[in-house]
Structure formats: structure tokens, C-alpha cells
Design a protein around this motif. Structure first.
Motif, PDB file in Angstrom:
ATOM      1  N   ARG A 219       0.854  -1.189   0.000  1.00 57.10           N
ATOM      2  CA  ARG A 219       0.000   0.000   0.000  1.00 57.10           C
ATOM      3  C   ARG A 219       0.895   1.246   0.000  1.00 57.10           C
ATOM      4  O   ARG A 219       1.682   1.444   0.921  1.00 57.10           O
ATOM      5  CB  ARG A 219      -0.922  -0.010   1.218  1.00 57.10           C
TER       6      ARG A 219
ATOM      7  N   THR B 242      -1.462  -1.267  -4.204  1.00 58.76           N
ATOM      8  CA  THR B 242      -2.638  -0.428  -3.989  1.00 58.76           C
ATOM      9  C   THR B 242      -2.129   0.980  -3.745  1.00 58.76           C
ATOM     10  O   THR B 242      -1.314   1.205  -2.845  1.00 58.76           O
ATOM     11  CB  THR B 242      -3.471  -0.899  -2.787  1.00 58.76           C
TER      12      THR B 242
ATOM     13  N   LEU C 276      -2.950   4.974  -2.778  1.00 59.29           N
ATOM     14  CA  LEU C 276      -3.896   5.849  -2.087  1.00 59.29           C
ATOM     15  C   LEU C 276      -3.623   7.280  -2.501  1.00 59.29           C
ATOM     16  O   LEU C 276      -2.477   7.728  -2.449  1.00 59.29           O
ATOM     17  CB  LEU C 276      -3.746   5.731  -0.570  1.00 59.29           C
TER      18      LEU C 276
ATOM     19  N   GLU D 237      -7.225   3.477  -4.337  1.00 61.19           N
ATOM     20  CA  GLU D 237      -8.151   3.899  -3.296  1.00 61.19           C
ATOM     21  C   GLU D 237      -8.107   5.418  -3.248  1.00 61.19           C
ATOM     22  O   GLU D 237      -7.030   6.008  -3.195  1.00 61.19           O
ATOM     23  CB  GLU D 237      -7.783   3.322  -1.933  1.00 61.19           C
TER      24      GLU D 237
ATOM     25  N   ALA E 158     -11.623   4.062  -8.760  1.00 59.66           N
ATOM     26  CA  ALA E 158     -11.180   3.625  -7.433  1.00 59.66           C
ATOM     27  C   ALA E 158     -11.970   2.402  -6.969  1.00 59.66           C
ATOM     28  O   ALA E 158     -13.191   2.346  -7.135  1.00 59.66           O
ATOM     29  CB  ALA E 158     -11.332   4.758  -6.428  1.00 59.66           C
ATOM     30  N   VAL E 159     -11.259   1.447  -6.388  1.00 60.65           N
ATOM     31  CA  VAL E 159     -11.917   0.259  -5.853  1.00 60.65           C
ATOM     32  C   VAL E 159     -12.529   0.540  -4.485  1.00 60.65           C
ATOM     33  O   VAL E 159     -13.404  -0.205  -4.030  1.00 60.65           O
ATOM     34  CB  VAL E 159     -10.957  -0.953  -5.765  1.00 60.65           C
ATOM     35  N   LEU E 160     -12.069   1.602  -3.845  1.00 61.60           N
ATOM     36  CA  LEU E 160     -12.577   1.989  -2.531  1.00 61.60           C
ATOM     37  C   LEU E 160     -12.416   3.494  -2.390  1.00 61.60           C
ATOM     38  O   LEU E 160     -11.393   4.051  -2.808  1.00 61.60           O
ATOM     39  CB  LEU E 160     -11.789   1.268  -1.429  1.00 61.60           C
ATOM     40  N   VAL E 161     -13.419   4.146  -1.820  1.00 59.72           N
ATOM     41  CA  VAL E 161     -13.374   5.592  -1.591  1.00 59.72           C
ATOM     42  C   VAL E 161     -13.540   5.842  -0.101  1.00 59.72           C
ATOM     43  O   VAL E 161     -14.538   5.432   0.494  1.00 59.72           O
ATOM     44  CB  VAL E 161     -14.476   6.327  -2.389  1.00 59.72           C
ATOM     45  N   HIS E 162     -12.541   6.495   0.483  1.00 62.22           N
ATOM     46  CA  HIS E 162     -12.588   6.888   1.892  1.00 62.22           C
ATOM     47  C   HIS E 162     -13.061   8.343   1.930  1.00 62.22           C
ATOM     48  O   HIS E 162     -12.387   9.216   1.388  1.00 62.22           O
ATOM     49  CB  HIS E 162     -11.201   6.803   2.539  1.00 62.22           C
TER      50      HIS E 162
ATOM     51  N   HIS F 266      -2.590   4.410   6.686  1.00 61.68           N
ATOM     52  CA  HIS F 266      -3.080   3.224   5.978  1.00 61.68           C
ATOM     53  C   HIS F 266      -2.151   2.788   4.846  1.00 61.68           C
ATOM     54  O   HIS F 266      -2.572   2.101   3.920  1.00 61.68           O
ATOM     55  CB  HIS F 266      -4.492   3.488   5.450  1.00 61.68           C
ATOM     56  N   CYS F 267      -0.881   3.196   4.921  1.00 58.18           N
ATOM     57  CA  CYS F 267       0.049   2.809   3.854  1.00 58.18           C
ATOM     58  C   CYS F 267       1.319   2.202   4.441  1.00 58.18           C
ATOM     59  O   CYS F 267       1.593   2.318   5.630  1.00 58.18           O
ATOM     60  CB  CYS F 267       0.400   4.013   2.973  1.00 58.18           C
TER      61      CYS F 267
END
Length: 157
Positions: free
Chosen positions: A3, A36, A38, A61, A88-92, A114-115
Motif C-alpha cells: 500500500r 494499492t 492511495l 483507493e 477507485a476500488v474503494l473511496v474513503h 493506511h500505507c
């Protein structure tokens, strides 16, 4: 999966942006396919990194600092932002409404937390205001995250 988050300058001169893009693509390629990325997807370093991750077959992400973040981006970048956000596979989404320096600082800290590694498109200069690249690099170092600085030799903002 590794990440990797990005932080970096916006509004780069064309020749600097091209050099940064090449350096980011080389770095992303060196990390291998199980990646991944971010990113907040802003114009400049964020979008260049996000596109490099996607082009290398990695997952993206997105971190959205505030509800009105998109409106604070340059109009010419909004379509690219929308495309990257959709990829994006996920959006925070952080719990802010206005796209302020504090929201950007919190988004940068979220990514660092988160990395495994932070890529910083950074000229090495002190921050111009809270939440800038230098603040995020400092936070990453405080958190013992590996930081890779990408900045073309002799380049200026």
C-alpha cells in the motif's frame, strides 16, 4: 499487497510535471503489480500517481477530504478527477464539508496511517500552510513510514 500513498505539489510547470510523471511511473513500475495506491486525486502529483498506479495494473483507493472537495479543484481538472474517482476500488470519505487546510491535513494523515510507503513529490521546502506536502512527509517520518521523495534535480515550482 503493498500500500503506497502519495502527497505532492500542485500547479507544477509543464516541464517539471513531465519529469515528475516519468519518475512516478518508474517508481510505481519498480514496486510490481501487487500495488494499492492511495490518493486524494487532486491535480498535479496526486492525479499523476493515481494514473500511474492504474496503468501499471494496480488498485486505486481514493481519499476524499471533504464533501465539497471537488468544487475546490481547478475546473480543468474535474473531469480527470471524476474519472479517477470512478476507477477507485474503494473511496474513503472524511467527515468534513468544506475543503479546508485542516481537511487536507487529515486526509494526508489518513493515507499515512493506511500505507506502507509514502511517495512525496516534494521540493524539500517548508510548508506554505497547514496540510501541505511538508507536513505530510513530517507525519510519515514520525510514524516510521518509508518516504520516497520524487523531485527532478534543479526543478522549481
Amino acid at each position: 499487497m503493498r500500500r503506497v500513498a502519495v502527497t505532492g505539489h500542485r500547479g507544477l510547470p509543464d516541464e517539471v510535471e513531465h519529469a515528475v510523471e516519468a519518475a512516478l511511473r518508474a517508481h510505481v513500475h519498480s514496486l510490481g503489480p501487487r500495488l494499492t495506491g492511495l490518493s486524494c486525486l487532486a491535480d498535479g502529483a496526486d492525479a499523476l500517481f493515481a494514473r500511474a498506479v492504474l496503468d501499471a495494473g494496480g488498485a486505486l483507493e481514493a481519499v476524499v477530504p471533504a464533501e465539497r472537495y471537488r468544487e475546490g479543484l481547478p475546473e480543468h481538472h474535474r473531469a480527470a478527477y471524476d474519472d479517477l474517482l470512478a476507477a477507485a476500488v474503494l473511496v474513503h470519505r472524511l467527515p468534513h464539508v468544506e475543503s479546508t487546510s485542516q481537511a487536507h491535513l487529515e486526509a494526508g494523515r489518513h493515507m499515512v496511517e493506511h500505507c506502507d510507503e509514502l511517495v512525496a513529490v516534494w521540493d524539500g521546502r517548508p510548508p506554505r500552510g497547514p496540510g501541505g506536502t511538508a507536513d505530510i512527509v513530517g507525519y510519515a517520518r514520525e510514524q516510521d513510514r518509508h518516504v520516497t521523495v520524487v523531485w527532478p534535480s534543479g526543478a522549481t515550482r
